[in-house]
Design an enzyme around this catalytic site. Structure first.
Site: not given
Ligand SMILES: NC(=O)c1ccc[n+]([C@@H]2O[C@H](COP(=O)([O-])OP(=O)(O)OC[C@H]3O[C@@H](n4cnc5c(N)ncnc54)[C@H](O)[C@@H]3O)[C@@H](O)[C@H]2O)c1
Length: 308
Positions: A88, A148, A151, A175
């Site tokens: 991450r 987490d 899970r 995380h």
């Molecule tokens: N905290 C957690 O527990 C957790 C869990 C899963 C995923 N995540 C994180 O969440 C994030 C999103 O994951 P995902 O699988 O949905 O990715 P994804 O690629 O499916 O979606 C991300 C979206 O963000 C949009 N985007 C990018 N820049 C942008 C901006 N400046 N303004 C608005 N929209 C914008 C993209 O167009 C895309 O549609 C990742 O960083 C991932 O690592 C965190």
């Protein structure tokens, strides 16, 4: 209750879907930078309303923050997810710029908003929002520990061959694959310590499987997971919307709690209408205390990469 979700990708759309199905918010706005993407996801989701029986109004917008005005809660999921083999922490270069500008645009249109950070590396992104905005710390919440912990409970139920509703357990700390601290000594099945049912070796394996829970899914799916992250966000947003004072491990800015300061990291908190209403202090074992300090050192290393 108006909720904005920034990022209409896998996690953002899942958050919107679960929030709508639970039907506690009057309005959900999904915003994405990709032309038409959020509008498409919102329309598709609205076409499930009569089937799933919800009245939440979901709209999608392309980068138009005026449509997010007056949001009570905003969830930041914008940014890139990891691919198999990535940590991450490797996402920081791209995601820090995105999260910083998104948070500032959200606050400009919704000065009273509570921001929930999902984008990774989540603890560092939460710290970034804390350092680059004027929001009070109770209105900046990082989502990681709720996922987490879900899970952890899944792995515990599997190891005990028990229904998940029998299991209680929590994961605190950073995380990340190495930073999570599953509280194995506190986990229970119907108030009986899980160590009564499985060996120490099996319990340690559960903790290790929990820590790499995200990486395991990323390898299987080719990208990071979305159902459980979306469900975790929706439960936390519901706790705020319905003022439930429910306990979740969340990343929050610490000022001495758990012996830590100037850091955002996962600890148990109560979520209610004001966001983080209280950091809950629990007595950790000496081993858990040491793991928490190690975890904090890892988060600080990533924080040092921020251009603050
Ligand atoms: N905290 C957690 O527990 C957790 C869990 C899963 C995923 N995540 C994180 O969440 C994030 C999103 O994951 P995902 O699988 O949905 O990715 P994804 O690629 O499916 O979606 C991300 C979206 O963000 C949009 N985007 C990018 N820049 C942008 C901006 N400046 N303004 C608005 N929209 C914008 C993209 O167009 C895309 O549609 C990742 O960083 C991932 O690592 C965190």
């Amino acid at each position: 209750m108006k909720v904005t979700i920034v990022g209409a990708g896998a996690v953002g759309a899942s958050c919107a879907e679960y929030i709508a199905i639970k039907d506690f918010a009057s309005e959900v706005v999904i915003l994405d930078i990709k032309e038409g993407f959020a509008e498409g996801k919102a329309m598709d989701l609205m076409q499930t309303a009569s089937l799933n029986g919800f009245d939440t109004k979901i709209t999608g917008v392309t980068n138009d923050y005026s449509k997010t005005a007056g949001s009570d809660v905003a969830v930041i999921t914008s940014g890139i997810p990891r691919k198999p083999g990535m940590t991450r922490e490797e996402l920081i270069g791209i995601n820090a710029g995105i999260v910083k500008s998104v948070a500032s645009s959200l606050i400009e249109h919704s000065p009273n908003v509570i921001i929930m950070v999902v984008s990774n590396p989540m603890d560092t992104m939460t710290y970034l929002v804390h350092k680059t905005t004027d929001l009070p710390k109770n209105r900046i919440i990082g989502m990681g520990g709720a996922l987490d912990s879900a899970r952890f409970k899944y792995r515990l139920a599997e190891a005990l061959d028990a229904p998940i509703s029998d299991i209680d357990g929590m994961v605190i700390g950073g995380h990340s694959d190495t930073g999570m601290v599953p509280l194995t000594a506190h986990a229970t099945r119907n108030s009986i310590k899980v160590s009564e049912f499985i060996s120490e070796e099996r319990l340690n394996q559960v903790a290790e499987d929990t820590k790499v829970g995200g990486a395991t899914l990323t390898k299987l799916l080719g990208t990071s997971a979305w159902y459980a992250p979306g469900a975790a966000v929706s439960a936390m947003v519901q706790a705020i919307a319905c003022d439930q004072k429910k306990m979740f491990p969340c990343s929050t800015f610490l000022e001495g709690e758990y012996g830590l300061e100037d850091i955002c990291i996962g600890v148990p908190v109560l979520l209610g209408k004001n966001g983080i209403e209280k950091v809950v202090n629990i007595e950790l074992t000496e081993a858990e205390k040491a793991k928490m300090q190690e975890s904090a050192a890892g988060v600080r290393k990533t924080n040092d990469l921020l251009d603050l």
